[in-house]
Design a protein around this motif. Structure first.
Motif, PDB file in Angstrom:
ATOM      1  N   ALA A 117      41.924  40.443  50.402  1.00 35.29           N
ATOM      2  CA  ALA A 117      42.402  41.869  49.676  1.00 35.29           C
ATOM      3  C   ALA A 117      42.879  42.591  50.821  1.00 35.29           C
ATOM      4  CB  ALA A 117      41.281  42.737  49.088  1.00 35.29           C
ATOM      5  N   THR A 123      42.787  41.113  41.717  1.00 35.90           N
ATOM      6  CA  THR A 123      41.756  40.175  41.908  1.00 35.90           C
ATOM      7  C   THR A 123      40.534  40.780  41.618  1.00 35.90           C
ATOM      8  OG1 THR A 123      40.926  39.899  44.036  1.00 35.90           O
ATOM      9  CG2 THR A 123      42.998  38.909  43.378  1.00 35.90           C
ATOM     10  N   LYS A 164      39.624  44.458  36.027  1.00 38.35           N
ATOM     11  CA  LYS A 164      41.076  44.225  36.422  1.00 38.35           C
ATOM     12  C   LYS A 164      41.825  44.642  35.332  1.00 38.35           C
ATOM     13  CE  LYS A 164      40.111  39.821  36.882  1.00 38.35           C
ATOM     14  NZ  LYS A 164      38.643  39.940  36.642  1.00 38.35           N
ATOM     15  N   THR A 203      41.751  43.974  45.259  1.00 37.43           N
ATOM     16  CA  THR A 203      40.492  43.487  44.718  1.00 37.43           C
ATOM     17  C   THR A 203      39.663  44.576  44.296  1.00 37.43           C
ATOM     18  OG1 THR A 203      40.763  41.558  46.310  1.00 37.43           O
ATOM     19  CG2 THR A 203      38.520  41.933  45.254  1.00 37.43           C
ATOM     20  N   TRP A 226      34.650  34.575  45.086  1.00 40.30           N
ATOM     21  CA  TRP A 226      34.249  35.908  45.095  1.00 40.30           C
ATOM     22  C   TRP A 226      34.520  36.463  46.438  1.00 40.30           C
ATOM     23  CZ3 TRP A 226      30.046  39.035  46.818  1.00 40.30           C
ATOM     24  CH2 TRP A 226      30.292  40.454  46.586  1.00 40.30           C
ATOM     25  N   HIS A 267      40.035  31.300  42.663  1.00 42.40           N
ATOM     26  CA  HIS A 267      40.372  31.592  43.805  1.00 42.40           C
ATOM     27  C   HIS A 267      41.656  32.178  44.244  1.00 42.40           C
ATOM     28  CE1 HIS A 267      40.495  30.973  48.210  1.00 42.40           C
ATOM     29  NE2 HIS A 267      39.171  30.680  48.215  1.00 42.40           N
ATOM     30  N   PRO A 268      41.979  33.326  44.961  1.00 35.76           N
ATOM     31  CA  PRO A 268      43.259  33.623  44.917  1.00 35.76           C
ATOM     32  C   PRO A 268      44.185  33.046  46.188  1.00 35.76           C
ATOM     33  CG  PRO A 268      41.904  35.063  45.976  1.00 35.76           C
ATOM     34  CD  PRO A 268      41.010  33.902  45.527  1.00 35.76           C
ATOM     35  N   THR A 311      47.547  42.853  47.909  1.00 33.82           N
ATOM     36  CA  THR A 311      46.526  41.947  47.120  1.00 33.82           C
ATOM     37  C   THR A 311      45.509  43.048  46.782  1.00 33.82           C
ATOM     38  OG1 THR A 311      47.229  39.726  47.718  1.00 33.82           O
ATOM     39  CG2 THR A 311      44.934  40.063  46.862  1.00 33.82           C
ATOM     40  N   GLN A 358      38.219  36.558  47.427  1.00 33.70           N
ATOM     41  CA  GLN A 358      38.910  37.869  46.787  1.00 33.70           C
ATOM     42  C   GLN A 358      38.719  38.888  47.582  1.00 33.70           C
ATOM     43  OE1 GLN A 358      36.797  38.064  42.889  1.00 33.70           O
ATOM     44  NE2 GLN A 358      37.890  36.183  42.295  1.00 33.70           N
TER      45      GLN A 358
END
Length: 328
Positions: A149, A9, A16, A124, A142, A100-101, A122, A145
């Motif tokens: 992470a 992300t 990315k 970021t 944000w 949004h993750p 994950t 994210q």
């Protein structure tokens, strides 16, 4: 056996896709088949062209909106299909930089393919300059994210003032719960060992209801604007997008094209692939300028722009960059 899976992300333009392309080109074990699932905001997918580096990389696109907000069921189904049909050795998922993750991770843990996925770290990416300036401070996605992470990476370190980089690293070191790793890199050059850091299922979003106000957006199917040219416009997650597809026979003047794209303002992000004579160019543009490199894509030329670009003026400028038929 469950397939290792990473969600990567970060905000628009943070690098990315560049990071994923770097992993695919330089750190994919010989003989392994990797799958990449990309969620692009606009209607004209470009990352498929950028990431299809060879026959052992399978790229799937889910254009328009956020993976979990507007594409929940298709996302779950696409993951299932990729795992069943392609049997990859690893799956990388890149949500849109505006998305949004939280529910992406939730779907991977609880969805149709939960037992087939071995969810790893994950990752970021953050531009320390954006963090220091506070320009994204009003964007809950944000912040989450960063919050979700496991591995937090300060990318574009070569472009960040030393003060911004030091301040970010000091702040990141004090986050709770702590990150598995906080790293510094440039040009998306991820260490492949970071992929296998564990995913902490105990991390929780700061703004779990951010989805409730998310604009899922509207996309239009590409429509012909002249012979061999199609355009699609859309909006979603608070941004506008416009994209074009040009027939494979269309050849662009390289210098004129790069000059035209370099003058494009205002636009948060642009990605494209263009035939320029014998070479095909992958073009990326953000606040740091235009970057171009050759690529293996040969299907057609295409461009996607996110931001408030003047679509009519840009279209006219792009058409003017075409070479005359017969000149290659």
């Amino acid at each position: 056996m469950a397939v290792p899976c990473n969600v990567i992300t970060g905000a628009l333009g943070v690098g990315k896709s560049t990071a994923i392309r770097y992993l695919l080109q330089h750190h994919r074990p010989r003989g392994e088949r990797w799958a990449v699932l990309v969620n692009e905001l606009g209607a004209i997918p470009v990352d498929h062209a950028a990431l299809s580096v060879d026959d052992n990389v399978v790229v799937a696109d889910l254009p328009g909106g956020c993976l979990c907000c507007t594409l929940g069921a298709p996302f779950d189904q696409t993951v299932e299909r990729l795992l069943r049909q392609e049997r990859p050795d690893r799956l990388l998922i890149e949500p849109t930089g505006l998305g949004h993750p939280a529910r992406v991770l939730e779907t991977l843990r609880e969805g149709r393919s939960a037992k087939a996925v071995d969810l790893k770290a994950t990752i970021t990416l953050v531009d320390p300059r954006q963090w220091r300036s506070g320009e994204l401070a009003d964007h809950p996605a944000w912040w989450d994210q960063i919050e979700l992470a496991d591995v937090l990476i300060a990318n574009k370190a070569d472009l960040a003032p030393s003060g911004d980089l030091a301040a970010f690293m000091g702040w990141a070191a004090d986050l709770f719960p702590p990150k598995s790793r906080v790293e510094i890199t440039r040009d998306g050059q991820l260490n492949p060992s970071w992929l296998d850091e564990p995913c902490d299922s105990g991390r929780s979003p700061l703004f779990p209801d951010a989805h409730a106000s998310t604009d899922g957006g509207q996309l239009r199917e590409p429509e012909p604007v002249t012979e061999g040219v199609w355009r699609a416009c859309g909006r979603g997650l608070g941004q506008r997008s416009v994209g074009w597809v040009f027939a494979a026979a269309t050849v662009f003047d390289r210098q004129r094209l790069l000059r035209t794209l370099g003058e494009l303002r205002p636009a948060q992000r642009l990605k494209g692939v263009f035939r320029t004579g014998r070479d095909w160019l992958l073009v990326n543009g953000d606040r740091d300028g235009i970057r171009a490199e050759t690529c293996t894509w040969r299907a057609d030329s295409r461009l996607e722009v996110i931001g408030n670009a003047d679509a009519e003026a840009l279209e006219a400028a792009l058409l003017a960059c075409r070479r005359e038929k017969g000149r290659v």
